[in-house]
Design an enzyme around this catalytic site. Structure first.
Site, mmCIF file in Angstrom:
data_model
loop_
_atom_site.group_PDB
_atom_site.id
_atom_site.type_symbol
_atom_site.label_atom_id
_atom_site.label_comp_id
_atom_site.label_asym_id
_atom_site.label_seq_id
_atom_site.Cartn_x
_atom_site.Cartn_y
_atom_site.Cartn_z
ATOM 1 C CG ASP A 166 3.128 1.008 -11.942
ATOM 2 O OD1 ASP A 166 3.015 2.617 -12.051
ATOM 3 O OD2 ASP A 166 2.730 1.132 -11.259
ATOM 4 C CG LEU A 206 6.614 2.277 -3.419
ATOM 5 C CD1 LEU A 206 8.048 2.050 -1.701
ATOM 6 C CD2 LEU A 206 7.344 3.641 -4.208
ATOM 7 C CB SER A 207 4.743 -0.859 -8.970
ATOM 8 O OG SER A 207 4.402 0.206 -9.310
ATOM 9 C CB SER A 246 0.513 -6.027 -7.714
ATOM 10 O OG SER A 246 0.205 -6.231 -6.747
ATOM 11 C CB SER A 247 3.082 -4.212 -12.067
ATOM 12 O OG SER A 247 3.681 -3.452 -11.071
ATOM 13 C CB ALA A 248 7.727 -5.594 -8.123
ATOM 14 C CD GLN A 278 -2.907 -1.263 2.815
ATOM 15 O OE1 GLN A 278 -2.375 -0.628 3.807
ATOM 16 N NE2 GLN A 278 -4.043 -1.439 2.379
ATOM 17 C CB THR A 279 4.231 1.479 -0.445
ATOM 18 O OG1 THR A 279 4.892 0.963 -1.182
ATOM 19 C CG2 THR A 279 4.422 1.819 1.641
#
Length: 350
Positions: free
Chosen positions: A164, A116-117, A119-121, A113-114
């Site tokens: 992202d 900073l992506s 999930s996509s990482a 929840q920051t």
């Protein structure tokens, strides 16, 4: 065994215009990362993470507390989704996948929840593993890969844009143009890597418990689709900021760059409103601005990127102000481009 690491990302300028045919500048953030491991196995296995995919609890209150803080979903569903999207893309494009089964596992240090992506990482790292396991890296263009990552997340109902995923596929510092003609004609934007040494020192600010971030549903998308003049003109201005920002970075005009960062946030605030942005997110920006630093969200909220145009003395004031407010602050570590020789050969000439 194959292992790939993908870093978090910071939207430096232009977000959220990437989902509105805009432009962005983003960087790969070395402070946090996600990694995925793949090794051949008899059966195809998606291995749950011992913390993020927890299904055993000490008690009912422990379960409820965990769900309140971490949500219902870990990374297993992300790995499954990219496997499906990757398979279907290869099938549709006559790419023959030769190889046996495998086991996928993951780890991540990217705070939840920051913005900073995180999930996509995970998805991007898994895609890299699949490209190498099936030896098809040379057959799937770099420009296409962010779309595959995004499509995997769309499978799960995650609403997001390409920015992202581009930043994480390419690594380093990237200027992106998502103009409608590019998206319609090519199926993707025009992505231009930039020298990371053009960047001034930046700071990342985030809260350790971001649970009171904005939760009010935004109406910006619908207003934009309806042709609302304020929304469309504001989003167009946001999309133009990276054009000026790219020039400012190339000229190392950091005073101008600071102004653009602040303008980006101000436009976003005017469009979305304080209830959507959330009190905690607003406070992070206000704390940075209280010492004269430029500040904006790294993504959709949860973390802030700040720049101190007056140098180290101002940065010390920023650190003190963040500590007093209870926020975590650390210098931004920028990671160079992660593309290898095989990747570079697949790039379309610009």
């Amino acid at each position: 065994m194959i292992e790939h690491k993908v870093h978090a990302r910071v939207g430096l300028l232009g977000n959220p215009s990437d989902v509105y045919y805009g432009r962005t500048i983003s960087l790969s953030l070395g402070n946090f990362w996600a990694s995925v491991r793949l090794h051949p196995s008899e059966h195809l296995l998606i291995s749950p993470h011992p913390f993020h995919d927890l299904v055993q609890f000490d008690s009912l209150p422990h379960l409820v507390n965990r769900l309140n803080n971490e949500g219902y979903y870990g990374g297993v569903r992300l790995l499954m989704a990219i496997c499906k999207v990757f398979h279907n893309y290869c099938k549709d494009n006559d790419i023959n996948l030769q190889g046996g089964n495998f086991t996928l596992s993951y780890d991540t240090t990217i705070p939840r929840q920051t913005g900073l992506s995180g999930s996509s990482a995970i998805v991007c790292a898994a895609l890299n593993c699949l490209l190498d396991f099936y030896k098809v890296r040379h057959l799937i263009k770099v420009e296409v890969r962010p779309n595959l990552v995004l499509n995997a997340e769309k499978e799960l109902g995650i609403v997001a844009g390409l920015q992202d995923r581009v930043a994480q596929v390419y690594g380093g510092l990237v200027y992106m143009d998502f103009s409608k003609e590019y998206i319609d004609d090519l199926g993707h934007g025009m992505y231009t890597p930039m020298d990371i040494d053009l960047l001034p020192p930046l700071h990342l600010i985030y809260a350790e418990n971001p649970s009171d971030s904005g939760k009010v549903h935004s109406t910006v998308r619908q207003r934009w689709l309806d042709g609302d003049k304020f929304t469309t003109s504001s989003m167009e201005e946001v999309a133009n900021l990276p054009l000026e920002g790219r020039t400012a970075l190339l000229e190392k005009n950091y005073t101008k760059f600071a102004e653009l960062m602040n303008r980006n946030f101000d436009l976003r605030r005017a469009m979305f409103g304080d209830d959507v942005l959330g009190a905690l997110n607003l406070k992070m920006v206000e704390v940075a601005r209280s010492v004269g630093a430029a500040a904006k969200f790294t993504g959709s909220g949860g973390a802030v990127v700040a720049f101190c145009p007056n140098g180290p003395s101002q940065a010390k004031l920023l650190e003190d102000a963040c500590e007093k407010a209870g926020f975590v602050i650390e210098p931004v570590k920028v990671v160079s481009s992660c593309l290898n020789e095989i990747d570079l050969k697949t790039l379309s000439p610009q």
